[in-house]
Design an enzyme around this catalytic site. Structure first.
Site, PDB file in Angstrom:
ATOM      1  N   HIS A 269      13.282 -27.255 125.886  1.00 29.84           N
ATOM      2  CA  HIS A 269      12.491 -26.217 125.218  1.00 29.84           C
ATOM      3  C   HIS A 269      13.352 -25.407 124.247  1.00 29.84           C
ATOM      4  O   HIS A 269      14.025 -24.463 124.663  1.00 29.84           O
ATOM      5  CB  HIS A 269      11.860 -25.287 126.254  1.00 29.84           C
ATOM      6  CG  HIS A 269      10.667 -25.880 126.919  1.00 29.84           C
ATOM      7  ND1 HIS A 269       9.419 -25.309 126.877  1.00 29.84           N
ATOM      8  CD2 HIS A 269      10.532 -27.031 127.627  1.00 29.84           C
ATOM      9  CE1 HIS A 269       8.571 -26.074 127.547  1.00 29.84           C
ATOM     10  NE2 HIS A 269       9.221 -27.124 128.016  1.00 29.84           N
TER      11      HIS A 269
ATOM     12  N   CYS B  47       8.532 -31.333 124.634  1.00 26.55           N
ATOM     13  CA  CYS B  47       8.223 -31.568 126.036  1.00 26.55           C
ATOM     14  C   CYS B  47       6.967 -32.423 126.224  1.00 26.55           C
ATOM     15  O   CYS B  47       7.021 -33.618 125.989  1.00 26.55           O
ATOM     16  CB  CYS B  47       8.153 -30.244 126.794  1.00 26.55           C
ATOM     17  SG  CYS B  47       8.469 -30.480 128.546  1.00 26.55           S
TER      18      CYS B  47
ATOM     19  N   GLU C 220      12.603 -23.181 122.311  1.00 29.68           N
ATOM     20  CA  GLU C 220      12.115 -21.805 122.129  1.00 29.68           C
ATOM     21  C   GLU C 220      12.470 -20.890 123.294  1.00 29.68           C
ATOM     22  O   GLU C 220      12.224 -19.692 123.235  1.00 29.68           O
ATOM     23  CB  GLU C 220      10.590 -21.821 121.912  1.00 29.68           C
ATOM     24  CG  GLU C 220       9.731 -21.934 123.174  1.00 29.68           C
ATOM     25  CD  GLU C 220       9.820 -23.276 123.917  1.00 29.68           C
ATOM     26  OE1 GLU C 220      10.398 -24.227 123.372  1.00 29.68           O
ATOM     27  OE2 GLU C 220       9.317 -23.350 125.055  1.00 29.68           O
TER      28      GLU C 220
END
Ligand SMILES: C=C(O[C@@H]1C=C(C(=O)O)C=C[C@H]1O)C(=O)O
Ligand SMILES: NC(=O)CC[C@H](N)C(=O)O
Length: 776
Positions: A190, A94, A192
């Site tokens: 993202h 990001c 995660e």
């Protein structure tokens, strides 16, 4: 087995430990991650000295725009321009991707339609497969996006190879890149997030690519060994960049551990099963001082227990004053102690007030860090490694109960110039005796540290048939001859603040901002009239039954004094509960007002729209992050369930971490690290809390000083001697710092880019109303 060392550079994001753990979970635990911040090094030159130690660098997400330079992104821009970095395998996420691409000549622009906490289909390009970053990955996969900005390529940026894209109202967007002929990769989504799939595969592929470059292309591995030998000290200092030292060493023998016997008495009362009113009838019988954590609305895993904590003359009272950086400690209702002694001592600058007045009062100069450490150290010697299964499983067997205000949390600064602020930021009392009501099994326990459980309570319990048969005769309204001055935030200030939040989110500085307002209610009593805190409690309990109903009146001095703290709460939200091994967080995000036209089915539809989904997901990922900071095993056990309360429907998720017993941490460490509650701040927590405190909320809440939230947005609960704890978020509550002369009510809600001014204002009023209705 050789380890793979990653240097992870975080930009003060609220998802940083999610990334760290995702990395650590790959290759059977052989990935070792050292996390630093983007400003842990002043220059890239300093960073270069430790680089040979690492196999790869990961540059994480975060607030800000790389175009704003070092003030937003620390050394990130310089890093991507540095020659030494060319051979270092890098994965940007990001913000990391935006900085990487900016350095390659791309532009970073604002999205027309911003995506925060939204899940999209990622499309792998042919180059995505040839790059090998997406080996074994399906052509499309879902992932979460948190970004206001995006990378725009041009015909001059041919070194930036697109690996993944996505499509939405903005058109086709770049979601992943490699920099030509370099081991530099990046993704805009993202990996995660708990709603992203294939995040683990991405990391595994990146690690393989990094190993291949280090071994076969750049030959970095031959340099690495040498650096390992002389880099150890540097590395150790890096590991201290984020302080994760436990509050106390829980494995060290306590030394002076007091041996205390625990007295218990048990009453099986079958007809109290599922009867929330039993606790209320019981507390009605008890005339001595008491702190109540009742469940006035019962539901699974919340509200199974009610706890009545009974302070006694040996109970220590800990009060922390954040602006003064002082803590007072004294015995509950010490007969020699007057409020004047406390005030004088707080105004003086003695470190340890000399005990001139023969009182139990001690003053300690300490900031909030010191307070957290000192109360934990005091508890350390008293914690009991309970072998008796029954005692081990009781939620509370004595210990600390009380309030930790918003200002006790991280990232909130104090105001040392405010030397007259005698409003406590934390107040905890050590409890020796308590009553526990189990609403599921219909059992009441009397528990005491020592043998001296108050006779009065035993008598009440022995004669329970008499009072239990009677119905509760509490009034559900306050006396009609009382008028109230109600001061609320100004509507135009609220809309200014709302717009300011939108600006910050559009610029990429924040993804969600919990904007709150404060209301003050001053009862105007007729002559000879009185309004007791107890009467207010009786009213609130009936008007808004909630799983976390609390009554905490701190009449901790014999003489009544004008600055007594009192909290009356009907909170729906658990912040954190822990036992010896597991801790659970239960963030609520997403609110729909109950009306005649609104039912569960309709509310569920609304709560599953992108606005509410995104709002909850952002906090859910943030809460995972709070747990992952200290514990490696975190799971989302409930994903966005809709719960019904008296006046609202709420969207709730449940996150649990296991394995605390083997870690060096206790629940108190988790509590300290995760305050203030993410559902009350927004994300990323650090920058959002700072903006709220210094710019946004002082404007809305002019009558409270300097963006202070006080008790509101903090937590209330207990830390039990058997190693358990349970804390609810201070919302839908009222509190007074001046013995009931003025009552403060906070209310707010999370603002996202999908919010409307009218919608948010109405949500705020709906929440305010749950407690304010008591005065109407
Ligand atoms: C801020 C408040 O509530 C918080 C905000 C919520 C939301 O934005 O939907 C829901 C529950 C709480 O975490 C409040 O009640 O004042
Ligand atoms: N999650 C992030 O890293 C966001 C990056 C940047 N601040 C943006 O909003 O686009």
């Amino acid at each position: 087995m050789s380890l793979f060392h990653v240097l992870f550079i975080d930009s003060y994001d609220s998802f940083c430990f999610n990334v760290q753990r995702l990395l650590e979970q790959q290759l059977n635990g052989t990935v070792e991650v050292t996390t630093i911040r983007n400003d842990s090094f002043q220059t890239v030159g300093e960073l270069n000295q430790v680089l040979p130690f690492f196999d790869a660098v990961v540059i994480g997400p975060g607030p800000g725009n790389p175009k704003n330079g070092a003030q937003d992104v620390g050394i990130l821009n310089d890093l991507f321009h540095d020659k030494e970095m060319i051979t270092v395998p890098i994965l940007g996420i990001c913000l990391g991707m935006q900085a990487m691409c900016l350095a390659q000549g791309c532009d970073v622009e604002q999205l027309d339609t911003i995506k925060h906490g939204q899940v999209y289909e990622m499309l792998v390009t042919p180059e995505g497969y040839t790059s090998r970053l997406f080996d074994d990955c399906p052509p499309t996969f879902k992932s979460t996006r948190y970004h206001s900005l995006h990378v725009v390529t041009s015909n001059k940026t041919t070194d930036v190879i697109p690996l993944v894209t996505t499509k939405d109202e903005n058109g086709q967007l770049l979601m992943g890149v490699q920099i030509k002929e370099r081991p530099w990769f990046a993704v805009q989504y993202h990996p995660e997030s708990c709603c992203s799939i294939k995040g683990d595969l991405l990391i595994q592929n990146f690690i393989k690519l990094a190993q291949h470059w280090n071994q076969d292309i750049t030959g970095r591995y031959s340099q690495k060994i040498q650096a390992t030998l002389n880099g150890i000290d540097k590395l150790k200092s890096l590991q201290r960049a984020i302080d994760r030292t436990p509050l106390f060493n829980k494995f060290a023998s306590p030394g002076t551990s007091e041996k205390m016997s625990i007295f218990t008495k048990k009453y099986q009362i079958p007809n109290i099963i599922n009867d929330a009113q039993f606790t209320l009838k019981l507390v009605d019988q008890i005339h001595q001082d008491k702190f109540i954590f009742a469940s006035s609305s019962l539901s699974a895993n919340r509200g199974e227990w009610s706890i009545i904590a009974l302070p006694d003359s040996s109970s220590l009272v800990y009060t922390h004053f954040n602006d003064l950086e002082k803590t007072t400690i004294h015995k509950w209702q010490d007969p020699n102690l007057k409020y004047d002694h406390i005030k004088t001592a707080l105004n003086g600058d003695d470190d340890l007030a000399t005990n001139e007045n023969n009182t139990s009062l001690k003053i300690i100069s300490e900031d909030k860090e010191g307070f957290w450490k000192n109360i934990s150290n005091d508890m350390k010697g008293k914690l009991i490694d309970e072998k008796n299964e029954e005692l081990k499983n009781l939620p509370f067997i004595g210990g600390l109960v009380g309030i930790l205000g918003y200002e006790m949390g991280s990232y909130i600064s104090n105001d040392k110039t405010n030397t007259t602020n005698l409003k406590p930021d934390a107040k905890l009392v050590f409890i020796n005796n308590c009553i526990l009501v189990n609403h599921v099994d219909g059992v009441v326990y009397l528990v005491s540290r020592g043998e001296c459980f108050p006779e009065e309570i035993i008598n009440i319990m022995e004669n329970n048939e008499a009072w239990e048969r009677e119905s509760l005769n509490w009034k559900s309204t306050l006396p009609s001859d009382i008028k109230y001055d109600i001061v609320m935030s100004k509507p135009e200030k609220y809309s200014e603040a709302f717009n300011m939040c939108q600006d910050y989110m559009h610029k990429g500085d924040s993804y969600e901002i919990c904007l709150t307002t404060q209301t003050t209610v001053t009862p105007k009593l007729p002559s000879n009239g009185a309004l007791s805190t107890w009467r207010i409690f009786q009213t609130l309990v009936q008007r808004n039954p909630a799983p976390f109903t609390s009554y905490l009146e701190f009449n901790d001095l014999v003489e009544r004094y004008d600055e007594e703290l009192c909290l009356i709460s009907s909170s729906p939200e658990r912040f954190l509960k822990w036992d010896q091994d597991i801790c659970e967080l239960r963030p609520i995000k997403g609110t729909v007002k109950k009306t005649d036209e609104m039912n569960l089915e309709k509310a569920t539809k609304i709560l599953k729209t992108p606005k509410e989904f995104g709002e909850n997901l952002m906090i859910l990922d943030l809460i995972r992050n709070d747990l992952y900071e200290l514990l490696p095993n975190v799971k989302v056990d409930e994903f966005m369930s809709v719960e019904e309360y008296k006046t609202v429907y709420q969207l709730v998720s449940v996150v649990r971490a296991t394995g605390m017993s083997q870690s060096c941490y206790t629940g108190m460490d988790i509590l300290k690290h995760s305050l203030p509650p993410g559902s009350m701040t927004g994300a990323p927590k650090k920058i959002t809390v700072e903006m709220l405190q210094h710019e946004i909320e002082p404007m809305v809440n002019e009558m409270t000083c300097g963006g202070r939230r006080g008790v509101y947005s903090g937590v209330t609960g207990y830390w039990s001697l058997n190693g358990r704890g349970d804390w609810s978020v201070n919302i839908r509550c009222m509190y007074s710092y001046d013995s009931g002369t003025n009552w403060h009510l906070g209310a707010g809600g999370a603002i996202t880019v999908l919010s409307t001014l009218e919608g948010e204002r109405e949500e705020m009023f709906t929440k305010l109303e749950t407690a304010l209705q008591v005065f109407q």
